[in-house]
Write an enzyme that holds these catalytic residues in place. Structure first.
Site, PDB file in Angstrom:
ATOM      1  CD  GLU A   1      35.243  49.218  54.715  1.00  0.00           C
ATOM      2  OE1 GLU A   1      35.457  50.282  53.890  1.00  0.00           O
ATOM      3  OE2 GLU A   1      34.362  49.490  55.600  1.00  0.00           O
TER       4      GLU A   1
ATOM      5  CB  CYS B   1      40.679  52.328  48.623  1.00  0.00           C
ATOM      6  SG  CYS B   1      40.929  52.391  50.340  1.00  0.00           S
TER       7      CYS B   1
HETATM    8  P1  NAD Z   1      39.858  42.726  43.828  1.00  0.00           P
HETATM    9  O1  NAD Z   1      38.354  42.763  44.024  1.00  0.00           O
HETATM   10  O2  NAD Z   1      40.279  42.265  42.541  1.00  0.00           O
HETATM   11  O3  NAD Z   1      40.330  41.437  44.862  1.00  0.00           O
HETATM   12  C1  NAD Z   1      40.203  41.495  46.178  1.00  0.00           C
HETATM   13  C2  NAD Z   1      39.856  40.116  46.852  1.00  0.00           C
HETATM   14  O4  NAD Z   1      38.852  39.227  46.094  1.00  0.00           O
HETATM   15  C3  NAD Z   1      41.142  39.303  46.504  1.00  0.00           C
HETATM   16  O5  NAD Z   1      41.479  38.438  47.865  1.00  0.00           O
HETATM   17  C4  NAD Z   1      40.779  38.374  45.512  1.00  0.00           C
HETATM   18  O6  NAD Z   1      41.336  37.235  45.593  1.00  0.00           O
HETATM   19  C5  NAD Z   1      39.235  38.133  45.501  1.00  0.00           C
HETATM   20  N1  NAD Z   1      38.861  38.047  44.155  1.00  0.00           N
HETATM   21  C6  NAD Z   1      39.188  38.401  43.090  1.00  0.00           C
HETATM   22  N2  NAD Z   1      38.339  37.926  42.050  1.00  0.00           N
HETATM   23  C7  NAD Z   1      37.356  37.388  42.632  1.00  0.00           C
HETATM   24  C8  NAD Z   1      36.190  36.649  42.062  1.00  0.00           C
HETATM   25  N3  NAD Z   1      36.004  36.707  40.739  1.00  0.00           N
HETATM   26  N4  NAD Z   1      35.324  36.014  42.849  1.00  0.00           N
HETATM   27  C9  NAD Z   1      35.853  35.937  44.195  1.00  0.00           C
HETATM   28  N5  NAD Z   1      36.814  36.578  44.680  1.00  0.00           N
HETATM   29  C10 NAD Z   1      37.706  37.182  43.880  1.00  0.00           C
HETATM   30  O7  NAD Z   1      40.621  43.905  44.422  1.00  0.00           O
HETATM   31  P2  NAD Z   1      42.110  44.161  44.305  1.00  0.00           P
HETATM   32  O8  NAD Z   1      42.653  44.603  42.938  1.00  0.00           O
HETATM   33  O9  NAD Z   1      42.759  43.285  45.117  1.00  0.00           O
HETATM   34  O10 NAD Z   1      42.183  45.796  44.936  1.00  0.00           O
HETATM   35  C11 NAD Z   1      41.955  46.934  44.352  1.00  0.00           C
HETATM   36  C12 NAD Z   1      40.645  47.285  44.859  1.00  0.00           C
HETATM   37  O11 NAD Z   1      40.246  47.442  46.307  1.00  0.00           O
HETATM   38  C13 NAD Z   1      40.301  48.718  44.313  1.00  0.00           C
HETATM   39  O12 NAD Z   1      39.212  48.979  43.599  1.00  0.00           O
HETATM   40  C14 NAD Z   1      40.089  49.584  45.678  1.00  0.00           C
HETATM   41  O13 NAD Z   1      39.775  50.744  45.756  1.00  0.00           O
HETATM   42  C15 NAD Z   1      39.783  48.720  46.520  1.00  0.00           C
HETATM   43  N6  NAD Z   1      39.981  48.912  47.857  1.00  0.00           N
HETATM   44  C16 NAD Z   1      39.135  49.596  48.911  1.00  0.00           C
HETATM   45  C17 NAD Z   1      39.538  49.416  50.207  1.00  0.00           C
HETATM   46  C18 NAD Z   1      38.665  50.160  51.271  1.00  0.00           C
HETATM   47  O14 NAD Z   1      38.897  49.931  52.494  1.00  0.00           O
HETATM   48  N7  NAD Z   1      37.192  50.653  50.749  1.00  0.00           N
HETATM   49  C19 NAD Z   1      40.769  49.306  50.632  1.00  0.00           C
HETATM   50  C20 NAD Z   1      41.625  48.854  49.578  1.00  0.00           C
HETATM   51  C21 NAD Z   1      41.257  48.533  48.241  1.00  0.00           C
END
Ligand code: NAD
Length: 476
Positions: A218, A252
Protein backbone atom coordinates in the site's frame (compact mmCIF):
# COMPACT_ATOMS: atom_id res chain seq x y z
CA UNK A 1 22.09 -12.34 18.25
CA UNK A 2 18.77 -12.07 16.39
CA UNK A 3 16.21 -10.15 18.51
CA UNK A 4 13.24 -11.56 16.57
CA UNK A 5 14.08 -15.25 16.47
CA UNK A 6 12.35 -16.33 19.69
CA UNK A 7 9.16 -14.40 18.92
CA UNK A 8 8.90 -15.75 15.40
CA UNK A 9 9.62 -19.30 16.53
CA UNK A 10 6.90 -19.06 19.16
CA UNK A 11 4.32 -17.84 16.64
CA UNK A 12 5.28 -20.43 14.05
CA UNK A 13 4.99 -23.20 16.62
CA UNK A 14 1.57 -21.92 17.64
CA UNK A 15 0.48 -22.00 14.00
CA UNK A 16 1.75 -25.54 13.45
CA UNK A 17 0.39 -27.01 16.68
CA UNK A 18 -3.03 -25.57 15.93
CA UNK A 19 -3.25 -23.89 19.34
CA UNK A 20 -4.97 -21.02 17.61
CA UNK A 21 -7.52 -23.33 16.09
CA UNK A 22 -11.03 -22.57 17.23
CA UNK A 23 -13.36 -20.00 15.77
CA UNK A 24 -14.22 -18.90 19.30
CA UNK A 25 -10.57 -18.21 20.05
CA UNK A 26 -10.31 -16.12 16.90
CA UNK A 27 -13.52 -14.19 17.46
CA UNK A 28 -12.27 -13.49 20.97
CA UNK A 29 -9.17 -11.84 19.46
CA UNK A 30 -11.33 -9.56 17.35
CA UNK A 31 -13.53 -8.71 20.31
CA UNK A 32 -10.36 -8.05 22.32
CA UNK A 33 -9.27 -5.61 19.65
CA UNK A 34 -12.63 -3.85 19.97
CA UNK A 35 -12.25 -3.64 23.75
CA UNK A 36 -8.75 -2.21 23.31
CA UNK A 37 -10.24 0.63 21.27
CA UNK A 38 -13.13 1.28 23.62
CA UNK A 39 -11.28 1.08 26.93
CA UNK A 40 -8.29 3.13 25.76
CA UNK A 41 -10.03 5.74 23.66
CA UNK A 42 -8.71 8.72 25.61
CA UNK A 43 -5.20 7.26 25.72
CA UNK A 44 -5.30 6.79 21.95
CA UNK A 45 -6.64 10.30 21.33
CA UNK A 46 -3.90 11.73 23.57
CA UNK A 47 -1.21 9.74 21.78
CA UNK A 48 -2.45 10.88 18.36
CA UNK A 49 -2.51 14.47 19.59
CA UNK A 50 1.07 14.11 20.83
CA UNK A 51 2.33 12.60 17.60
CA UNK A 52 0.41 14.65 15.04
CA UNK A 53 -1.59 17.27 16.95
CA UNK A 54 -4.68 15.43 15.73
CA UNK A 55 -7.95 16.84 16.99
CA UNK A 56 -10.28 14.43 18.78
CA UNK A 57 -12.62 14.80 15.78
CA UNK A 58 -9.99 13.66 13.28
CA UNK A 59 -8.70 10.91 15.59
CA UNK A 60 -12.16 9.50 16.14
CA UNK A 61 -13.22 9.75 12.51
CA UNK A 62 -10.11 8.52 10.75
CA UNK A 63 -8.48 6.21 13.28
CA UNK A 64 -10.68 4.79 16.05
CA UNK A 65 -14.09 4.61 14.35
CA UNK A 66 -12.71 3.16 11.11
CA UNK A 67 -10.85 0.42 13.00
CA UNK A 68 -13.92 -0.30 15.14
CA UNK A 69 -16.10 -0.42 12.02
CA UNK A 70 -13.84 -3.03 10.44
CA UNK A 71 -14.02 -5.20 13.57
CA UNK A 72 -17.81 -5.01 13.68
CA UNK A 73 -18.09 -5.77 9.98
CA UNK A 74 -15.75 -8.76 10.27
CA UNK A 75 -17.55 -10.24 13.27
CA UNK A 76 -20.93 -9.77 11.56
CA UNK A 77 -19.95 -11.29 8.23
CA UNK A 78 -17.35 -13.87 9.03
CA UNK A 79 -19.60 -16.88 8.72
CA UNK A 80 -20.51 -15.83 5.18
CA UNK A 81 -16.97 -14.84 4.15
CA UNK A 82 -15.37 -18.03 5.35
CA UNK A 83 -17.80 -20.39 3.65
CA UNK A 84 -16.42 -22.54 0.84
CA UNK A 85 -17.30 -20.89 -2.45
CA UNK A 86 -19.00 -23.33 -4.82
CA UNK A 87 -17.93 -22.88 -8.45
CA UNK A 88 -19.42 -24.08 -11.78
CA UNK A 89 -18.26 -27.45 -13.11
CA UNK A 90 -17.76 -28.87 -16.59
CA UNK A 91 -19.22 -32.11 -17.96
CA UNK A 92 -16.22 -34.14 -16.85
CA UNK A 93 -16.65 -33.03 -13.20
CA UNK A 94 -20.45 -32.88 -13.09
CA UNK A 95 -20.67 -35.45 -10.29
CA UNK A 96 -17.90 -33.91 -8.20
CA UNK A 97 -17.65 -31.14 -5.71
CA UNK A 98 -15.72 -28.03 -6.80
CA UNK A 99 -15.10 -25.09 -4.49
CA UNK A 100 -12.66 -22.43 -3.30
CA UNK A 101 -11.54 -22.73 0.28
CA UNK A 102 -10.09 -19.72 2.11
CA UNK A 103 -7.11 -20.73 4.19
CA UNK A 104 -4.92 -18.58 6.41
CA UNK A 105 -1.37 -18.13 5.12
CA UNK A 106 0.46 -18.80 8.39
CA UNK A 107 2.88 -16.21 9.77
CA UNK A 108 1.94 -12.73 8.60
CA UNK A 109 4.00 -9.54 8.94
CA UNK A 110 2.24 -6.15 8.97
CA UNK A 111 4.47 -3.06 8.62
CA UNK A 112 2.77 0.29 9.21
CA UNK A 113 3.58 3.97 8.57
CA UNK A 114 3.18 6.95 10.92
CA UNK A 115 0.49 9.13 9.31
CA UNK A 116 -2.58 7.15 10.46
CA UNK A 117 -0.59 5.04 12.90
CA UNK A 118 -3.58 3.32 14.52
CA UNK A 119 -5.86 2.81 11.52
CA UNK A 120 -3.08 1.53 9.24
CA UNK A 121 -1.94 -0.96 11.88
CA UNK A 122 -5.28 -2.22 13.17
CA UNK A 123 -7.33 -2.40 9.95
CA UNK A 124 -4.91 -4.88 8.32
CA UNK A 125 -4.67 -6.71 11.67
CA UNK A 126 -8.46 -7.23 11.66
CA UNK A 127 -8.18 -8.80 8.20
CA UNK A 128 -5.29 -11.05 9.22
CA UNK A 129 -7.05 -12.27 12.36
CA UNK A 130 -10.41 -12.65 10.63
CA UNK A 131 -8.96 -14.67 7.79
CA UNK A 132 -8.03 -17.26 10.32
CA UNK A 133 -11.51 -17.86 11.58
CA UNK A 134 -12.54 -20.65 9.28
CA UNK A 135 -13.79 -23.57 11.32
CA UNK A 136 -12.25 -25.92 8.81
CA UNK A 137 -8.73 -24.50 9.08
CA UNK A 138 -6.10 -26.31 11.12
CA UNK A 139 -4.92 -22.99 12.57
CA UNK A 140 -5.24 -19.28 12.03
CA UNK A 141 -2.82 -16.63 10.82
CA UNK A 142 -0.30 -15.60 13.43
CA UNK A 143 0.58 -11.93 13.18
CA UNK A 144 3.69 -9.85 13.75
CA UNK A 145 2.89 -6.13 13.93
CA UNK A 146 5.63 -3.61 13.19
CA UNK A 147 4.26 -0.12 13.93
CA UNK A 148 6.11 2.98 12.77
CA UNK A 149 8.93 4.08 15.04
CA UNK A 150 8.22 7.69 14.03
CA UNK A 151 4.75 8.05 15.61
CA UNK A 152 6.30 7.29 18.99
CA UNK A 153 3.31 7.77 21.29
CA UNK A 154 1.08 5.40 19.35
CA UNK A 155 3.95 2.94 18.96
CA UNK A 156 4.22 2.90 22.78
CA UNK A 157 0.49 2.24 23.27
CA UNK A 158 0.52 -0.52 20.66
CA UNK A 159 3.58 -2.14 22.23
CA UNK A 160 2.51 -1.85 25.87
CA UNK A 161 -1.29 -1.91 25.95
CA UNK A 162 -2.55 -3.80 22.89
CA UNK A 163 -0.88 -7.13 23.79
CA UNK A 164 -2.99 -7.22 26.99
CA UNK A 165 -6.08 -7.66 24.81
CA UNK A 166 -4.75 -10.35 22.46
CA UNK A 167 -3.45 -13.85 23.00
CA UNK A 168 0.31 -13.94 22.66
CA UNK A 169 0.15 -17.32 20.97
CA UNK A 170 -1.07 -15.68 17.77
CA UNK A 171 0.20 -12.15 17.99
CA UNK A 172 3.29 -10.05 18.73
CA UNK A 173 4.34 -6.42 18.39
CA UNK A 174 7.95 -5.87 17.39
CA UNK A 175 9.66 -2.48 17.45
CA UNK A 176 12.35 -0.87 15.37
CA UNK A 177 13.33 1.49 12.59
CA UNK A 178 14.82 0.79 9.16
CA UNK A 179 17.74 -1.25 10.46
CA UNK A 180 15.68 -3.53 12.71
CA UNK A 181 12.95 -3.88 10.08
CA UNK A 182 15.63 -4.88 7.57
CA UNK A 183 16.74 -7.58 10.00
CA UNK A 184 13.14 -8.68 10.55
CA UNK A 185 12.62 -8.97 6.80
CA UNK A 186 15.45 -11.48 6.50
CA UNK A 187 13.14 -13.98 8.18
CA UNK A 188 10.67 -16.02 6.26
CA UNK A 189 7.03 -14.93 6.49
CA UNK A 190 4.05 -16.42 4.71
CA UNK A 191 2.58 -13.03 3.85
CA UNK A 192 3.81 -9.44 4.16
CA UNK A 193 1.42 -6.50 4.25
CA UNK A 194 3.32 -3.23 3.91
CA UNK A 195 2.01 0.34 4.02
CA UNK A 196 4.51 3.11 3.34
CA UNK A 197 6.58 4.81 0.71
CA UNK A 198 7.36 3.38 -2.73
CA UNK A 199 11.09 3.53 -1.84
CA UNK A 200 10.71 1.22 1.17
CA UNK A 201 8.08 -0.81 -0.70
CA UNK A 202 10.84 -1.87 -3.10
CA UNK A 203 13.07 -2.89 -0.17
CA UNK A 204 10.23 -4.97 1.29
CA UNK A 205 9.43 -6.63 -2.02
CA UNK A 206 13.09 -7.46 -2.64
CA UNK A 207 13.33 -9.07 0.80
CA UNK A 208 10.08 -10.97 0.23
CA UNK A 209 11.31 -12.26 -3.13
CA UNK A 210 14.13 -14.17 -1.39
CA UNK A 211 11.51 -16.39 0.24
CA UNK A 212 8.90 -16.09 -2.52
CA UNK A 213 6.62 -14.49 0.04
CA UNK A 214 3.51 -12.83 -1.40
CA UNK A 215 3.06 -9.15 -0.58
CA UNK A 216 0.51 -6.39 -0.47
CA UNK A 217 2.12 -3.00 -0.97
CA UNK A 218 0.00 0.00 0.00
CA UNK A 219 2.11 2.87 -1.30
CA UNK A 220 1.75 6.55 -2.04
CA UNK A 221 2.23 8.93 -4.94
CA UNK A 222 0.86 12.11 -6.41
CA UNK A 223 -2.94 12.16 -6.62
CA UNK A 224 -4.30 14.51 -9.29
CA UNK A 225 -7.44 16.54 -8.78
CA UNK A 226 -9.04 17.88 -11.94
CA UNK A 227 -11.41 20.85 -11.54
CA UNK A 228 -13.57 21.58 -14.56
CA UNK A 229 -14.73 25.07 -15.52
CA UNK A 230 -18.28 23.86 -15.03
CA UNK A 231 -18.18 23.75 -11.20
CA UNK A 232 -19.28 25.80 -8.23
CA UNK A 233 -15.87 27.07 -6.96
CA UNK A 234 -16.99 27.37 -3.34
CA UNK A 235 -18.22 23.78 -3.17
CA UNK A 236 -15.00 22.56 -4.77
CA UNK A 237 -12.90 24.72 -2.42
CA UNK A 238 -14.67 23.32 0.66
CA UNK A 239 -14.21 19.72 -0.41
CA UNK A 240 -10.65 20.07 -1.70
CA UNK A 241 -9.47 22.08 1.32
CA UNK A 242 -11.04 19.64 3.74
CA UNK A 243 -9.26 16.63 2.37
CA UNK A 244 -5.99 18.44 1.50
CA UNK A 245 -5.53 19.90 5.01
CA UNK A 246 -6.98 16.96 6.99
CA UNK A 247 -4.14 15.58 9.16
CA UNK A 248 -2.04 18.53 7.90
CA UNK A 249 -2.03 16.98 4.46
CA UNK A 250 -0.23 13.83 5.62
CA UNK A 251 -2.69 11.52 3.92
CA UNK A 252 -1.78 9.06 1.17
CA UNK A 253 -5.09 9.65 -0.68
CA UNK A 254 -5.13 13.46 -0.36
CA UNK A 255 -5.20 15.41 -3.61
CA UNK A 256 -1.58 16.26 -4.36
CA UNK A 257 -2.22 18.97 -6.94
CA UNK A 258 -5.10 20.66 -8.76
CA UNK A 259 -5.34 20.81 -12.53
CA UNK A 260 -7.65 23.54 -13.85
CA UNK A 261 -7.89 26.35 -16.37
CA UNK A 262 -6.47 29.82 -15.52
CA UNK A 263 -10.10 31.08 -15.39
CA UNK A 264 -11.13 28.46 -12.86
CA UNK A 265 -8.00 29.22 -10.83
CA UNK A 266 -9.11 32.86 -10.59
CA UNK A 267 -12.46 31.78 -9.20
CA UNK A 268 -11.03 29.04 -6.99
CA UNK A 269 -8.42 31.12 -5.13
CA UNK A 270 -10.81 33.47 -3.26
CA UNK A 271 -13.07 30.50 -2.53
CA UNK A 272 -10.12 28.54 -1.08
CA UNK A 273 -9.06 31.54 0.99
CA UNK A 274 -12.55 31.91 2.39
CA UNK A 275 -12.76 28.17 3.17
CA UNK A 276 -9.38 28.11 4.92
CA UNK A 277 -10.37 31.08 7.09
CA UNK A 278 -13.71 29.48 7.89
CA UNK A 279 -12.07 26.13 8.79
CA UNK A 280 -9.00 27.37 10.70
CA UNK A 281 -9.64 31.06 11.51
CA UNK A 282 -7.45 34.06 10.72
CA UNK A 283 -4.52 32.45 12.49
CA UNK A 284 -4.53 28.75 11.55
CA UNK A 285 -1.56 28.09 13.84
CA UNK A 286 -3.79 28.65 16.84
CA UNK A 287 -6.58 26.45 15.48
CA UNK A 288 -7.16 23.24 17.45
CA UNK A 289 -8.34 21.66 14.20
CA UNK A 290 -5.11 21.77 12.22
CA UNK A 291 -2.47 19.06 12.64
CA UNK A 292 1.30 19.40 12.76
CA UNK A 293 4.09 17.89 10.69
CA UNK A 294 5.27 14.66 12.24
CA UNK A 295 8.98 15.53 12.69
CA UNK A 296 11.75 17.95 11.80
CA UNK A 297 12.92 15.93 8.80
CA UNK A 298 9.48 16.08 7.18
CA UNK A 299 9.10 19.73 8.21
CA UNK A 300 12.37 20.76 6.52
CA UNK A 301 11.43 18.81 3.39
CA UNK A 302 8.06 20.55 3.22
CA UNK A 303 9.44 23.98 3.94
CA UNK A 304 11.71 23.64 0.91
CA UNK A 305 8.61 23.03 -1.23
CA UNK A 306 7.16 26.42 -0.22
CA UNK A 307 9.72 28.02 -2.53
CA UNK A 308 8.14 26.49 -5.64
CA UNK A 309 5.95 28.68 -7.89
CA UNK A 310 4.33 31.57 -6.02
CA UNK A 311 2.48 31.45 -2.72
CA UNK A 312 -1.12 32.52 -3.32
CA UNK A 313 -2.47 31.56 0.14
CA UNK A 314 -0.63 30.77 3.39
CA UNK A 315 3.06 29.98 3.06
CA UNK A 316 3.94 30.68 6.74
CA UNK A 317 5.86 28.15 8.80
CA UNK A 318 7.19 27.81 12.34
CA UNK A 319 9.97 25.33 12.92
CA UNK A 320 9.62 25.25 16.73
CA UNK A 321 5.99 24.11 16.35
CA UNK A 322 6.47 22.05 13.14
CA UNK A 323 3.68 24.20 11.76
CA UNK A 324 3.07 24.82 8.09
CA UNK A 325 0.10 27.00 7.18
CA UNK A 326 -2.55 25.69 4.80
CA UNK A 327 -0.91 26.80 1.58
CA UNK A 328 -1.86 27.16 -2.08
CA UNK A 329 0.86 27.58 -4.71
CA UNK A 330 0.30 28.95 -8.21
CA UNK A 331 2.51 29.39 -11.32
CA UNK A 332 4.10 26.04 -10.53
CA UNK A 333 6.21 24.40 -13.23
CA UNK A 334 6.04 20.67 -13.76
CA UNK A 335 9.82 20.51 -13.40
CA UNK A 336 9.83 22.02 -9.88
CA UNK A 337 10.49 19.94 -6.78
CA UNK A 338 6.89 20.15 -5.57
CA UNK A 339 5.82 18.25 -8.70
CA UNK A 340 8.61 15.66 -8.45
CA UNK A 341 7.72 14.05 -5.13
CA UNK A 342 4.62 13.22 -3.12
CA UNK A 343 3.91 16.39 -1.10
CA UNK A 344 2.45 14.76 2.03
CA UNK A 345 1.81 18.08 3.75
CA UNK A 346 -0.63 21.04 3.77
CA UNK A 347 0.56 22.46 0.45
CA UNK A 348 -1.62 22.50 -2.66
CA UNK A 349 -0.12 23.51 -6.01
CA UNK A 350 -2.47 24.55 -8.80
CA UNK A 351 -1.30 23.82 -12.33
CA UNK A 352 -3.05 25.20 -15.38
CA UNK A 353 -4.35 23.12 -18.26
CA UNK A 354 -6.36 24.42 -21.19
CA UNK A 355 -8.78 21.51 -21.54
CA UNK A 356 -9.90 18.20 -20.11
CA UNK A 357 -7.84 16.50 -22.84
CA UNK A 358 -4.71 18.23 -21.63
CA UNK A 359 -5.51 17.21 -18.04
CA UNK A 360 -5.93 13.58 -19.07
CA UNK A 361 -2.71 13.68 -21.05
CA UNK A 362 -0.89 15.23 -18.05
CA UNK A 363 -2.19 12.52 -15.71
CA UNK A 364 -1.38 9.67 -18.08
CA UNK A 365 2.20 10.86 -18.56
CA UNK A 366 2.88 10.19 -14.88
CA UNK A 367 2.88 7.12 -12.61
CA UNK A 368 -0.55 5.67 -11.85
CA UNK A 369 -1.76 7.38 -8.64
CA UNK A 370 -3.38 5.88 -5.57
CA UNK A 371 -6.43 8.12 -6.04
CA UNK A 372 -7.79 10.42 -8.70
CA UNK A 373 -10.41 13.14 -8.25
CA UNK A 374 -12.53 14.93 -10.83
CA UNK A 375 -14.88 17.83 -10.10
CA UNK A 376 -17.48 18.85 -12.65
CA UNK A 377 -21.21 19.50 -12.88
CA UNK A 378 -21.05 17.52 -16.09
CA UNK A 379 -21.22 13.78 -15.52
CA UNK A 380 -19.73 13.36 -19.00
CA UNK A 381 -16.54 15.09 -17.92
CA UNK A 382 -16.28 13.01 -14.73
CA UNK A 383 -16.85 9.82 -16.75
CA UNK A 384 -14.19 10.83 -19.28
CA UNK A 385 -11.64 11.19 -16.50
CA UNK A 386 -12.73 7.83 -15.09
CA UNK A 387 -12.58 6.03 -18.44
CA UNK A 388 -9.42 7.53 -19.88
CA UNK A 389 -7.11 7.26 -16.86
CA UNK A 390 -6.12 4.64 -14.29
CA UNK A 391 -5.63 4.88 -10.53
CA UNK A 392 -6.06 2.81 -7.36
CA UNK A 393 -9.35 4.55 -6.57
CA UNK A 394 -11.49 7.28 -8.09
CA UNK A 395 -13.93 9.75 -6.62
CA UNK A 396 -16.06 12.16 -8.64
CA UNK A 397 -16.97 15.47 -7.00
CA UNK A 398 -15.39 14.79 -3.65
CA UNK A 399 -12.24 13.84 -1.81
CA UNK A 400 -11.36 10.53 -0.25
CA UNK A 401 -14.96 9.58 0.53
CA UNK A 402 -14.59 6.47 -1.64
CA UNK A 403 -12.35 4.93 0.98
CA UNK A 404 -14.99 5.21 3.70
CA UNK A 405 -16.88 2.39 1.96
CA UNK A 406 -15.75 -1.03 3.17
CA UNK A 407 -17.62 -2.44 0.18
CA UNK A 408 -14.94 -0.95 -2.09
CA UNK A 409 -11.40 -2.34 -2.28
CA UNK A 410 -8.65 0.02 -1.17
CA UNK A 411 -5.26 -0.20 -2.82
CA UNK A 412 -2.97 1.13 -5.52
CA UNK A 413 -2.00 0.18 -9.03
CA UNK A 414 1.39 0.39 -10.70
CA UNK A 415 3.72 2.61 -8.66
CA UNK A 416 1.03 3.30 -6.04
CA UNK A 417 0.99 -0.32 -4.93
CA UNK A 418 -0.43 -3.79 -5.38
CA UNK A 419 -3.13 -5.71 -3.58
CA UNK A 420 -6.16 -4.39 -1.77
CA UNK A 421 -7.96 -4.50 1.56
CA UNK A 422 -10.88 -3.17 3.69
CA UNK A 423 -13.91 -5.24 4.65
CA UNK A 424 -14.15 -8.55 2.82
CA UNK A 425 -11.20 -7.57 0.64
CA UNK A 426 -9.01 -7.74 3.76
CA UNK A 427 -10.32 -11.20 4.56
CA UNK A 428 -9.55 -12.32 1.01
CA UNK A 429 -6.10 -10.70 1.02
CA UNK A 430 -5.02 -12.61 4.11
CA UNK A 431 -6.46 -15.90 2.85
CA UNK A 432 -4.99 -18.31 0.37
CA UNK A 433 -7.73 -19.21 -2.10
CA UNK A 434 -7.30 -22.95 -2.44
CA UNK A 435 -8.75 -24.55 -5.57
CA UNK A 436 -10.44 -27.79 -4.52
CA UNK A 437 -12.06 -30.59 -6.47
CA UNK A 438 -13.33 -33.67 -4.64
CA UNK A 439 -13.89 -36.52 -7.09
CA UNK A 440 -15.57 -39.84 -6.61
CA UNK A 441 -13.39 -42.88 -6.21
CA UNK A 442 -15.60 -45.02 -8.47
CA UNK A 443 -16.84 -44.84 -12.07
CA UNK A 444 -13.36 -45.42 -13.42
CA UNK A 445 -14.77 -46.42 -16.80
CA UNK A 446 -15.51 -42.74 -17.51
CA UNK A 447 -11.80 -41.97 -17.35
CA UNK A 448 -10.90 -44.31 -20.21
CA UNK A 449 -11.20 -41.39 -22.59
CA UNK A 450 -8.10 -39.65 -21.23
CA UNK A 451 -5.84 -42.70 -20.91
CA UNK A 452 -3.63 -43.98 -23.77
CA UNK A 453 -3.89 -45.34 -26.36
CA UNK A 454 -5.13 -41.94 -27.64
CA UNK A 455 -7.32 -41.32 -30.65
CA UNK A 456 -8.67 -38.17 -32.38
CA UNK A 457 -12.23 -39.17 -31.50
CA UNK A 458 -11.42 -39.56 -27.79
CA UNK A 459 -9.71 -36.14 -27.83
CA UNK A 460 -12.80 -34.55 -29.39
CA UNK A 461 -15.13 -36.03 -26.77
CA UNK A 462 -12.79 -35.09 -23.97
CA UNK A 463 -12.51 -31.50 -25.19
CA UNK A 464 -16.29 -31.21 -25.25
CA UNK A 465 -16.52 -32.68 -21.74
CA UNK A 466 -13.93 -30.30 -20.35
CA UNK A 467 -15.02 -27.17 -22.16
CA UNK A 468 -18.77 -27.62 -21.95
CA UNK A 469 -19.03 -25.14 -19.03
CA UNK A 470 -16.35 -22.70 -20.20
CA UNK A 471 -13.33 -24.65 -19.00
CA UNK A 472 -10.36 -23.73 -21.19
CA UNK A 473 -8.03 -26.64 -20.70
CA UNK A 474 -4.55 -25.56 -21.80
CA UNK A 475 -3.15 -28.92 -20.74
CA UNK A 476 -4.32 -30.42 -24.00
P1 NAD B 1 8.15 4.62 5.12
O1 NAD B 1 8.16 3.81 3.88
O2 NAD B 1 9.32 5.47 5.42
O3 NAD B 1 7.99 3.67 6.41
C1 NAD B 1 6.97 2.70 6.51
C2 NAD B 1 7.44 1.58 7.42
O4 NAD B 1 8.61 1.00 6.86
C3 NAD B 1 7.79 2.01 8.83
O5 NAD B 1 7.28 1.07 9.74
C4 NAD B 1 9.31 2.00 8.85
O6 NAD B 1 9.85 1.63 10.10
C5 NAD B 1 9.66 0.96 7.82
N1 NAD B 1 10.93 1.27 7.13
C6 NAD B 1 11.44 2.50 6.86
N2 NAD B 1 12.61 2.38 6.19
C7 NAD B 1 12.85 1.06 6.06
C8 NAD B 1 13.91 0.30 5.48
N3 NAD B 1 14.97 0.89 4.92
N4 NAD B 1 13.82 -1.04 5.52
C9 NAD B 1 12.76 -1.65 6.09
N5 NAD B 1 11.75 -0.98 6.65
C10 NAD B 1 11.78 0.35 6.66
O7 NAD B 1 6.80 5.45 5.08
P2 NAD B 1 6.29 6.53 6.09
O8 NAD B 1 7.16 7.73 6.00
O9 NAD B 1 6.09 5.92 7.44
O10 NAD B 1 4.84 6.86 5.49
C11 NAD B 1 4.64 7.75 4.45
C12 NAD B 1 4.46 7.02 3.14
O11 NAD B 1 3.50 6.01 3.26
C13 NAD B 1 3.94 7.94 2.03
O12 NAD B 1 4.58 7.63 0.82
C14 NAD B 1 2.47 7.60 1.96
O13 NAD B 1 1.85 7.87 0.73
C15 NAD B 1 2.51 6.14 2.23
N6 NAD B 1 1.22 5.69 2.73
C16 NAD B 1 0.45 4.90 1.96
C17 NAD B 1 -0.79 4.51 2.41
C18 NAD B 1 -1.70 3.61 1.61
O14 NAD B 1 -2.65 3.13 2.19
N7 NAD B 1 -1.45 3.40 0.34
C19 NAD B 1 -1.23 4.92 3.67
C20 NAD B 1 -0.41 5.73 4.42
C21 NAD B 1 0.82 6.11 3.97
Amino acid sequence: MDPFEDTLRRLREAFHTGRTRSAEFRAAQLRGLGRFLQENKQLLHDALAQDLHKSAFESELSEVAISQGEITLALRNLRAWMKDERVPRNLATQLDSAFIRKEPFGLVLIIAPWNYPLNLTLVPLVGALAAALSLRCPAGNCVVLKPSEISKSIEKVLAEVLPRYLDESCFAVVLGGPQETGQLLEHRFDYIFFTGSPRVGKIVMTAAAKHLTPVTLELGGKNPCYVDDNCDPQTVANRVAWFRYFNAGQTCVAPDYVLCSPEMQERLLPALQSTITRFYGDDPQSSPNLGRIINQKQFQRLRALLGCGHVAIGGQSDESDRYIAPTVLVDVQETELVMQEEIFGPILPILNVRSVDEAIEFINRREKPLALYAFSNSSQVVKRLLTQTSSGGFCGNDGFMHMTLASLPFGGVGASGMGQYHGKFSFDTFSHHRACLLRRPGMEKLNDLRYPPHSPRRLRVLLVAMEARGCSCTLL
